[in-house]
Design an enzyme around this catalytic site. Structure first.
Site, PDB file in Angstrom:
ATOM      1  N   ASN A  52     -10.631 -10.038   8.727  1.00 35.65           N
ATOM      2  CA  ASN A  52      -9.064 -10.005   8.840  1.00 35.65           C
ATOM      3  C   ASN A  52      -8.545 -10.546   9.646  1.00 35.65           C
ATOM      4  OD1 ASN A  52      -7.434  -8.328   7.132  1.00 35.65           O
ATOM      5  ND2 ASN A  52      -6.585  -7.639   9.345  1.00 35.65           N
TER       6      ASN A  52
ATOM      7  N   GLU B 215      -2.636 -11.437   7.010  1.00 40.17           N
ATOM      8  CA  GLU B 215      -2.299 -11.818   5.516  1.00 40.17           C
ATOM      9  C   GLU B 215      -3.915 -12.426   4.954  1.00 40.17           C
ATOM     10  OE1 GLU B 215      -1.446 -10.254   2.120  1.00 40.17           O
ATOM     11  OE2 GLU B 215      -0.103  -9.948   3.860  1.00 40.17           O
TER      12      GLU B 215
ATOM     13  N   ASP C 136      -1.245  -7.386  10.902  1.00 35.94           N
ATOM     14  CA  ASP C 136      -2.303  -8.159   9.662  1.00 35.94           C
ATOM     15  C   ASP C 136      -1.721  -9.276   9.639  1.00 35.94           C
ATOM     16  OD1 ASP C 136      -3.800  -8.803   7.626  1.00 35.94           O
ATOM     17  OD2 ASP C 136      -3.242  -7.150   6.282  1.00 35.94           O
TER      18      ASP C 136
ATOM     19  N   ASP D 246      -7.451 -13.918   4.888  1.00 37.00           N
ATOM     20  CA  ASP D 246      -8.610 -13.143   5.080  1.00 37.00           C
ATOM     21  C   ASP D 246     -10.124 -14.055   4.466  1.00 37.00           C
ATOM     22  OD1 ASP D 246      -7.539 -10.469   5.773  1.00 37.00           O
ATOM     23  OD2 ASP D 246      -6.860 -10.983   3.778  1.00 37.00           O
TER      24      ASP D 246
ATOM     25  N   TRP E 125       0.617  -1.201   0.082  1.00 27.63           N
ATOM     26  CA  TRP E 125      -0.061  -0.071  -0.088  1.00 27.63           C
ATOM     27  C   TRP E 125       0.887   1.291   0.151  1.00 27.63           C
ATOM     28  CZ3 TRP E 125      -4.221  -0.915   4.374  1.00 27.63           C
ATOM     29  CH2 TRP E 125      -5.058  -1.990   3.846  1.00 27.63           C
TER      30      TRP E 125
ATOM     31  N   LYS F 286      -9.245 -15.551   1.009  1.00 28.81           N
ATOM     32  CA  LYS F 286      -8.580 -14.536   0.196  1.00 28.81           C
ATOM     33  C   LYS F 286      -7.052 -14.362   0.694  1.00 28.81           C
ATOM     34  CE  LYS F 286      -8.207  -9.424  -0.653  1.00 28.81           C
ATOM     35  NZ  LYS F 286      -7.022  -9.168  -0.355  1.00 28.81           N
ATOM     36  N   ASP F 287      -6.114 -14.541   0.024  1.00 29.92           N
ATOM     37  CA  ASP F 287      -4.752 -14.350   0.231  1.00 29.92           C
ATOM     38  C   ASP F 287      -3.964 -15.790   0.693  1.00 29.92           C
ATOM     39  OD1 ASP F 287      -4.702 -12.074  -1.129  1.00 29.92           O
ATOM     40  OD2 ASP F 287      -4.741 -10.993   0.946  1.00 29.92           O
TER      41      ASP F 287
END
Length: 202
Positions: A104, A122, A120, A124, A64, A136-137
């Protein structure tokens, strides 16, 4: 009173940091919605600042790092004390309709002098408004072991938390209220800021 030992008040601006092994890697400017024995609720508003230290992020820039603020309708983050995941609430469109619930996987939150710290992890789970969900991920977890972010044992623990949440979803169990989907921020809340030295605060 020790730094961070007190309850934060609704509308109070804070900095939420992702901290990896004592090193802050992301700072978010946010606002407290609720800070009780049962729930921490934080809101990251549209335009809320994002900060990244200049250090390398496991062999490359943070994903990000090209952003300096949050865009869209903002995101609400719900986490119970001691738990290894939070539920993020996303909205979309001109009518600010629920886009998804986003589980999350992250470290239990810790209080700091400027707000709250977590990390985090990672992995999700994305829950559509109709109730279906998907991972996710997960495909990135092995790469993070190779890049030194986590050990194989840590990744196993992260995945175990994800599987625990997934089992609850499959059984129709959710600990959060659907009423959060229609929550709106107080328009009088100021845009949060991130102070100088945020990455060194304790």
């Amino acid at each position: 009173m020790a730094n961070g030992a007190y309850r934060r008040q609704p509308g109070e601006p804070i900095v939420r940091r992702d901290v990896w092994r004592g090193r802050p890697v992301v700072g978010w400017g946010g606002t407290v919605v609720s800070d009780t024995d049962d729930l921490l609720a934080l809101y990251m508003p549209e335009g809320g600042p994002l900060r990244f230290p200049p250090e390398d992020f496991f062999g490359g820039p943070h994903p990000w790092s090209h952003k300096d603020s949050w865009s869209g309708h903002g995101v609400l983050q719900l986490q119970r004390p001691g738990e290894m995941h939070a539920v993020w609430v996303f909205w979309e469109g001109p009518q600010r309709e629920l886009a998804a619930w986003y589980v999350n996987i992250q470290e239990p939150f810790r209080r700091s002098s400027i707000g709250f710290d977590t990390q985090d992890l990672e992995l999700d789970l994305v829950i559509e408004p109709g109730g279906s969900w998907s991972w996710k991920d997960d495909e990135q977890m092995e790469e993070w072991i190779e890049r030194g972010r986590w050990t194989a044992d840590e990744v196993a623990a992260i995945r175990a938390e994800g599987e625990r949440v997934a089992a609850d979803l499959d059984a129709g169990r959710r600990w959060w209220s659907d009423e959060w989907a229609s929550w709106t921020p107080d328009p009088e809340w100021p845009l949060p800021q991130i102070p100088e030295g945020w990455e060194r605060a304790s």
